[in-house]
Motif scaffolding. Structure first.
Motif, PDB file in Angstrom:
ATOM      1  N   THR A  91       0.828  -1.206   0.000  1.00  0.00           N
ATOM      2  CA  THR A  91       0.000   0.000   0.000  1.00  0.00           C
ATOM      3  C   THR A  91       0.861   1.256   0.000  1.00  0.00           C
ATOM      4  O   THR A  91       0.568   2.227  -0.713  1.00  0.00           O
ATOM      5  CB  THR A  91      -0.942   0.005   1.215  1.00  0.00           C
ATOM      6  N   TRP A 226      -2.649   3.850  12.910  1.00  0.00           N
ATOM      7  CA  TRP A 226      -3.529   4.900  12.385  1.00  0.00           C
ATOM      8  C   TRP A 226      -2.785   6.239  12.306  1.00  0.00           C
ATOM      9  O   TRP A 226      -2.876   6.954  11.299  1.00  0.00           O
ATOM     10  CB  TRP A 226      -4.766   5.050  13.287  1.00  0.00           C
ATOM     11  N   PRO A 237     -10.857   6.589   3.174  1.00  0.00           N
ATOM     12  CA  PRO A 237     -11.193   5.192   2.850  1.00  0.00           C
ATOM     13  C   PRO A 237      -9.967   4.322   2.601  1.00  0.00           C
ATOM     14  O   PRO A 237      -9.977   3.135   2.930  1.00  0.00           O
ATOM     15  CB  PRO A 237     -12.043   5.332   1.575  1.00  0.00           C
ATOM     16  N   GLU A 238      -8.918   4.906   2.033  1.00  0.00           N
ATOM     17  CA  GLU A 238      -7.704   4.128   1.778  1.00  0.00           C
ATOM     18  C   GLU A 238      -7.087   3.632   3.082  1.00  0.00           C
ATOM     19  O   GLU A 238      -6.653   2.476   3.183  1.00  0.00           O
ATOM     20  CB  GLU A 238      -6.683   4.980   1.012  1.00  0.00           C
ATOM     21  N   ARG A 239      -7.073   4.479   4.081  1.00  0.00           N
ATOM     22  CA  ARG A 239      -6.527   4.072   5.374  1.00  0.00           C
ATOM     23  C   ARG A 239      -7.409   3.020   6.028  1.00  0.00           C
ATOM     24  O   ARG A 239      -6.903   2.021   6.563  1.00  0.00           O
ATOM     25  CB  ARG A 239      -6.368   5.291   6.289  1.00  0.00           C
ATOM     26  N   ARG A 240      -8.720   3.225   6.012  1.00  0.00           N
ATOM     27  CA  ARG A 240      -9.630   2.254   6.623  1.00  0.00           C
ATOM     28  C   ARG A 240      -9.528   0.890   5.942  1.00  0.00           C
ATOM     29  O   ARG A 240      -9.554  -0.148   6.602  1.00  0.00           O
ATOM     30  CB  ARG A 240     -11.071   2.779   6.563  1.00  0.00           C
ATOM     31  N   GLN A 241      -9.407   0.909   4.618  1.00  0.00           N
ATOM     32  CA  GLN A 241      -9.281  -0.349   3.886  1.00  0.00           C
ATOM     33  C   GLN A 241      -7.981  -1.061   4.240  1.00  0.00           C
ATOM     34  O   GLN A 241      -7.958  -2.281   4.445  1.00  0.00           O
ATOM     35  CB  GLN A 241      -9.341  -0.089   2.381  1.00  0.00           C
ATOM     36  N   LEU A 242      -6.898  -0.306   4.334  1.00  0.00           N
ATOM     37  CA  LEU A 242      -5.615  -0.897   4.697  1.00  0.00           C
ATOM     38  C   LEU A 242      -5.653  -1.476   6.105  1.00  0.00           C
ATOM     39  O   LEU A 242      -5.147  -2.584   6.348  1.00  0.00           O
ATOM     40  CB  LEU A 242      -4.503   0.153   4.594  1.00  0.00           C
ATOM     41  N   GLY A 244      -8.181  -2.682   7.650  1.00  0.00           N
ATOM     42  CA  GLY A 244      -8.936  -3.933   7.566  1.00  0.00           C
ATOM     43  C   GLY A 244      -8.105  -5.070   7.006  1.00  0.00           C
ATOM     44  O   GLY A 244      -8.166  -6.203   7.500  1.00  0.00           O
ATOM     45  N   HIS A 245      -7.315  -4.779   5.970  1.00  0.00           N
ATOM     46  CA  HIS A 245      -6.462  -5.808   5.372  1.00  0.00           C
ATOM     47  C   HIS A 245      -5.381  -6.265   6.350  1.00  0.00           C
ATOM     48  O   HIS A 245      -5.076  -7.463   6.438  1.00  0.00           O
ATOM     49  CB  HIS A 245      -5.818  -5.274   4.093  1.00  0.00           C
ATOM     50  N   ARG A 248      -7.025  -8.486   9.024  1.00  0.00           N
ATOM     51  CA  ARG A 248      -7.401  -9.804   8.494  1.00  0.00           C
ATOM     52  C   ARG A 248      -6.170 -10.683   8.251  1.00  0.00           C
ATOM     53  O   ARG A 248      -6.172 -11.880   8.568  1.00  0.00           O
ATOM     54  CB  ARG A 248      -8.194  -9.634   7.207  1.00  0.00           C
TER      55      ARG A 248
END
Length: 271
Positions: A91, A226, A237-242, A244-245, A248
């Motif tokens: 990322t 964060w 959104p890019e940070r939130r998606q990262l 989450g990845h 996981r």
């Protein structure tokens, strides 16, 4: 002269009908109450069953353990660390290549709570990546990374190094995957580890950012991650998606290690 009010007489049949209706309403309310209590009990039982089915997320019965050097060099914990690090590095590499509006320096916004005398600063805008257009990056994956010699000569290898020679700024990112209760200890240990390197770089007139970040071994991403992403310039959104990845990947890797804990480590995985 007194008025006489005549009231209709209630027959036995009408009285019986009213009594029957009252009993029926009582039975209906009692039945509905019983159904509600049954649903509530079933919901609680389902919650208990789900907790048991997913007990590996809490690792019930697992004791905290300090890893020996032999276990670390065995490879399985390095494998988990590198799985999460590769998600972060990918990322950052994509974000580094994105065109951004250049700013000569970062802008900070100060927030003060009621009654506070000290201020806290947070980065606003495009982050560090927005201060230059020719950022370079190295990640300590798939081999021994060499620290950029134009910054300093050292044997230390932070997990990720971002740097720009034009503005002489560098970012050190160091990932740790500690147990939940040791996240603060891990953060301070990693920050202290690179204090001398940061000081050496600063003597060469480089502006340094040392960002220890933590993703707990069971998938919880620490606030340090964060903040670090915000400073670098990954937001929204890019940070939130990262995040989450990262969560996981850490969760899946830990689950895989737990299931294979009694197997001999070969370095080959199906995850």
């Amino acid at each position: 002269m007194a008025l006489e009010i005549s009231r209709p007489k209630i027959t036995d049949d009408q009285h019986f009908q009213r009594t029957t209706n009252s009993v029926s309403e009582h039975k209906i309310k009692r039945t509905e109450t019983k159904k509600f209590l049954d649903r509530l009990s079933n919901t609680k039982q389902q919650h208990v069953n789900m907790k048991k089915q997913e007990s590996w997320l809490n690792w019930e019965g697992v004791r905290q353990k300090k890893l020996s050097w032999k276990e670390l060099w065995n490879g399985r914990y390095t494998w988990r660390h590198d799985k999460v690090l590769s998600v972060l590095a990918d990322t950052l590499e994509r974000s580094r290549k994105k065109p951004r509006k250049k700013k000569r320096s970062l802008r900070f916004v100060n927030f003060v709570k009621a009654g506070e005398q000290t201020t806290r600063s947070t980065v606003e805008g495009s982050g560090l990546l927005g201060t230059a257009g020719e950022w370079q990056m190295r990640a300590d994956l798939k081999g021994r990374m060499q620290f950029p010699q134009e910054i300093a000569v050292t044997n230390q290898r932070p997990d990720i190094v971002l740097w720009s020679t034009s503005i002489k700024q560098a970012v050190l990112v160091e990932l740790t995957m500690p147990w939940e209760e040791r996240i603060e200890e891990a953060h301070e240990r990693k920050r202290n580890k690179y204090q001398d390197l940061v000081a050496d770089c600063q003597q060469q007139e480089w502006k340094m950012w040392c960002l220890p970040v933590e993703v707990r071994c069971r998938g919880f991403v620490g606030q340090s991650m964060w903040r670090a992403l915000r400073i670098i310039g990954i937001t929204g959104p890019e940070r939130r998606q990262l995040i989450g990845h990262l969560s996981r990947e850490a969760e899946l890797a830990s689950m895989w290690l737990w299931r294979k804990r009694n197997d001999k480590w070969t370095g080959k995985t199906d995850h």
